[in-house]
Design a protein around this motif. Structure first.
Motif, PDB file in Angstrom:
ATOM      1  N   LEU A 115      79.189  55.726  40.450  1.00  0.00           N
ATOM      2  CA  LEU A 115      80.180  55.673  39.379  1.00  0.00           C
ATOM      3  C   LEU A 115      79.568  56.005  38.017  1.00  0.00           C
ATOM      4  N   MET A 116      78.281  55.756  37.854  1.00  0.00           N
ATOM      5  CA  MET A 116      77.627  56.132  36.598  1.00  0.00           C
ATOM      6  C   MET A 116      77.790  57.630  36.325  1.00  0.00           C
ATOM      7  N   ASP A 117      77.866  58.430  37.395  1.00  0.00           N
ATOM      8  CA  ASP A 117      78.028  59.880  37.232  1.00  0.00           C
ATOM      9  C   ASP A 117      79.414  60.242  36.698  1.00  0.00           C
ATOM     10  N   GLY A 118      80.342  59.316  36.770  1.00  0.00           N
ATOM     11  CA  GLY A 118      81.687  59.568  36.279  1.00  0.00           C
ATOM     12  C   GLY A 118      81.922  59.139  34.849  1.00  0.00           C
ATOM     13  N   LEU A 119      80.853  58.748  34.152  1.00  0.00           N
ATOM     14  CA  LEU A 119      80.958  58.318  32.761  1.00  0.00           C
ATOM     15  C   LEU A 119      80.586  59.447  31.803  1.00  0.00           C
ATOM     16  N   LEU A 120      81.216  59.451  30.649  1.00  0.00           N
ATOM     17  CA  LEU A 120      80.784  60.306  29.554  1.00  0.00           C
ATOM     18  C   LEU A 120      79.440  59.824  29.012  1.00  0.00           C
ATOM     19  N   PRO A 121      78.661  60.669  28.366  1.00  0.00           N
ATOM     20  CA  PRO A 121      77.459  60.174  27.683  1.00  0.00           C
ATOM     21  C   PRO A 121      77.839  59.069  26.700  1.00  0.00           C
ATOM     22  N   GLY A 122      77.141  57.958  26.779  1.00  0.00           N
ATOM     23  CA  GLY A 122      77.474  56.800  25.963  1.00  0.00           C
ATOM     24  C   GLY A 122      78.552  55.922  26.561  1.00  0.00           C
ATOM     25  N   GLY A 123      79.117  56.351  27.701  1.00  0.00           N
ATOM     26  CA  GLY A 123      80.125  55.544  28.385  1.00  0.00           C
ATOM     27  C   GLY A 123      79.510  54.307  29.012  1.00  0.00           C
ATOM     28  N   VAL A 124      80.362  53.375  29.408  1.00  0.00           N
ATOM     29  CA  VAL A 124      79.899  52.062  29.846  1.00  0.00           C
ATOM     30  C   VAL A 124      80.457  51.712  31.220  1.00  0.00           C
ATOM     31  N   LEU A 125      79.573  51.211  32.068  1.00  0.00           N
ATOM     32  CA  LEU A 125      79.949  50.558  33.323  1.00  0.00           C
ATOM     33  C   LEU A 125      79.792  49.061  33.108  1.00  0.00           C
ATOM     34  N   ALA A 126      80.875  48.301  33.242  1.00  0.00           N
ATOM     35  CA  ALA A 126      80.854  46.856  32.997  1.00  0.00           C
ATOM     36  C   ALA A 126      81.400  46.140  34.222  1.00  0.00           C
ATOM     37  N   VAL A 127      80.583  45.257  34.797  1.00  0.00           N
ATOM     38  CA  VAL A 127      80.899  44.639  36.091  1.00  0.00           C
ATOM     39  C   VAL A 127      80.626  43.147  36.032  1.00  0.00           C
ATOM     40  N   GLN A 128      81.540  42.376  36.587  1.00  0.00           N
ATOM     41  CA  GLN A 128      81.327  40.938  36.788  1.00  0.00           C
ATOM     42  C   GLN A 128      81.622  40.609  38.231  1.00  0.00           C
ATOM     43  N   MET A 129      80.770  39.782  38.854  1.00  0.00           N
ATOM     44  CA  MET A 129      80.961  39.391  40.247  1.00  0.00           C
ATOM     45  C   MET A 129      80.656  37.911  40.439  1.00  0.00           C
ATOM     46  N   PRO A 130      81.474  37.196  41.201  1.00  0.00           N
ATOM     47  CA  PRO A 130      81.109  35.832  41.574  1.00  0.00           C
ATOM     48  C   PRO A 130      79.783  35.817  42.324  1.00  0.00           C
ATOM     49  N   ASP A 131      78.959  34.820  42.004  1.00  0.00           N
ATOM     50  CA  ASP A 131      77.673  34.656  42.695  1.00  0.00           C
ATOM     51  C   ASP A 131      77.583  33.214  43.179  1.00  0.00           C
ATOM     52  N   ASN A 132      78.569  32.828  43.976  1.00  0.00           N
ATOM     53  CA  ASN A 132      78.790  31.420  44.297  1.00  0.00           C
ATOM     54  C   ASN A 132      78.656  31.083  45.778  1.00  0.00           C
ATOM     55  N   LEU A 133      78.018  31.935  46.548  1.00  0.00           N
ATOM     56  CA  LEU A 133      77.944  31.680  47.991  1.00  0.00           C
ATOM     57  C   LEU A 133      77.165  30.417  48.341  1.00  0.00           C
ATOM     58  N   ASP A 134      76.275  29.975  47.460  1.00  0.00           N
ATOM     59  CA  ASP A 134      75.497  28.767  47.732  1.00  0.00           C
ATOM     60  C   ASP A 134      76.148  27.512  47.163  1.00  0.00           C
ATOM     61  N   GLU A 135      77.315  27.652  46.564  1.00  0.00           N
ATOM     62  CA  GLU A 135      78.053  26.488  46.071  1.00  0.00           C
ATOM     63  C   GLU A 135      78.745  25.783  47.239  1.00  0.00           C
ATOM     64  N   PRO A 136      78.948  24.447  47.137  1.00  0.00           N
ATOM     65  CA  PRO A 136      79.644  23.728  48.216  1.00  0.00           C
ATOM     66  C   PRO A 136      80.996  24.341  48.572  1.00  0.00           C
ATOM     67  N   SER A 137      81.697  24.856  47.587  1.00  0.00           N
ATOM     68  CA  SER A 137      83.014  25.444  47.853  1.00  0.00           C
ATOM     69  C   SER A 137      82.953  26.512  48.931  1.00  0.00           C
ATOM     70  N   HIS A 138      81.841  27.252  49.003  1.00  0.00           N
ATOM     71  CA  HIS A 138      81.712  28.323  49.982  1.00  0.00           C
ATOM     72  C   HIS A 138      80.869  27.926  51.200  1.00  0.00           C
ATOM     73  N   MET A 139      79.853  27.112  50.998  1.00  0.00           N
ATOM     74  CA  MET A 139      79.077  26.642  52.140  1.00  0.00           C
ATOM     75  C   MET A 139      79.955  25.838  53.116  1.00  0.00           C
ATOM     76  N   LEU A 140      80.911  25.101  52.567  1.00  0.00           N
ATOM     77  CA  LEU A 140      81.755  24.260  53.415  1.00  0.00           C
ATOM     78  C   LEU A 140      82.773  25.068  54.210  1.00  0.00           C
ATOM     79  N   MET A 141      83.067  26.283  53.770  1.00  0.00           N
ATOM     80  CA  MET A 141      83.895  27.163  54.600  1.00  0.00           C
ATOM     81  C   MET A 141      83.191  27.446  55.915  1.00  0.00           C
ATOM     82  N   GLU A 142      81.880  27.673  55.817  1.00  0.00           N
ATOM     83  CA  GLU A 142      81.089  27.929  57.026  1.00  0.00           C
ATOM     84  C   GLU A 142      81.044  26.691  57.923  1.00  0.00           C
ATOM     85  N   GLU A 143      80.862  25.515  57.316  1.00  0.00           N
ATOM     86  CA  GLU A 143      80.803  24.278  58.104  1.00  0.00           C
ATOM     87  C   GLU A 143      82.111  24.037  58.837  1.00  0.00           C
ATOM     88  N   THR A 144      83.221  24.210  58.136  1.00  0.00           N
ATOM     89  CA  THR A 144      84.513  24.031  58.794  1.00  0.00           C
ATOM     90  C   THR A 144      84.710  25.080  59.882  1.00  0.00           C
TER      91      THR A 144
END
Length: 257
Positions: A115-144
């Motif tokens: 996707l960087m190739d699809g930007l104009l010079p000086g253009g911006v790629l801005a990304v946010q992603m959850p990084d919560n797989l080690d939180e109880p909310s997600h570990m407990l999905m596996e346990e259940t």
């Protein structure tokens, strides 16, 4: 897998906060071609329209329900169905903005590199992603998942989302095409009413594939088991509410001129 915009928007304020924080770090005074990748129900798209103007912004998503809700929210903004694993901007973009979508793509680092190739010079790629797989909310999905009559459907942890790569991985991959790559984590702490509220939160995202795999015949029992585990893992605070910790990873890359 189908998503539910209505379920997602039950916690709209909390879910939109990281979208605002990501946009605050985009170093663009103006933009003519802005794409909201994985726009969902349009809450993040609305922020982009407010900043860059109605004519600059297009929203993309692969889910029909999300696109329908986004179009109802912003009827003058174009929303398109697209598979982000293959999509490329039709014209060079000023901003490719993605709030909480690329964690679902297994090789998303390669997608971001492309996707960087699809930007104009000086253009911006801005990304946010959850990084919560080690939180109880997600570990407990596996346990259940391995704790009931549905266990065979969860053998081998096949539903568990892949952990995000290290921050260095994003920098190493994107820096050759960038003048600057910023990577950081933010831990959000959301006070919620009770354990059931945490379950409602994850039902629209991380828990959804687990409920689909359990099947309609086990859905309620799966939810009851998971909710009981959540109640033990998130004790009430002094005011009776529970505190959901939610770490998120941010990446902002500026294309070389």
């Amino acid at each position: 897998m189908a998503w539910s915009a209505e379920q997602y928007l039950k916690f709209e304020d909390e879910r939109t906060r990281p979208a605002r924080d990501l946009l605050a770090q985009v170093p663009l005074a103006s933009a003519q071609a802005v794409y909201d990748l994985g726009c969902g129900p349009g809450n993040s798209t609305e922020l982009l329209v407010e900043r860059f103007g109605l004519s600059a912004v297009t929203g993309l998503d692969s889910d029909a329900d999300m696109l329908e809700k986004a179009a109802a929210r912003l009827p003058r903004t174009p929303f398109l169905s697209a598979d982000l694993a293959e999509w490329h901007p039709p014209v060079p973009a000023d901003l490719l903005y993605a709030n909480a979508v690329f964690q679902w793509l297994p090789d998303h680092v390669s997608v971001l590199d492309r996707l960087m190739d699809g930007l104009l010079p000086g253009g911006v790629l801005a990304v946010q992603m959850p990084d919560n797989l080690d939180e109880p909310s997600h570990m407990l999905m596996e346990e259940t998942g391995v704790a009931g009559p549905w266990a065979a459907r969860f053998a081998g942890g096949k539903l568990r989302r892949r952990p995000l790569p290290t921050p260095a991985t994003y920098i190493d991959r994107l820096m050759p095409k960038s003048t600057r790559v910023d990577v950081w984590h933010t831990h959000y702490y959301h006070p919620l009413k009770d354990a059931a509220a945490i379950v409602e939160w994850v039902k629209s995202t991380g828990l959804r594939p687990y409920l689909d795999a359990a099947g309609p015949e086990h859905r309620e029992d799966f939810l009851a088991d998971y909710t009981a585990r959540i109640a033990k893992a998130y004790p009430p605070m002094a005011d009776g509410r529970v505190l959901l910790a939610f770490p998120r990873l941010f990446v902002v890359a500026v294309k070389k001129g």
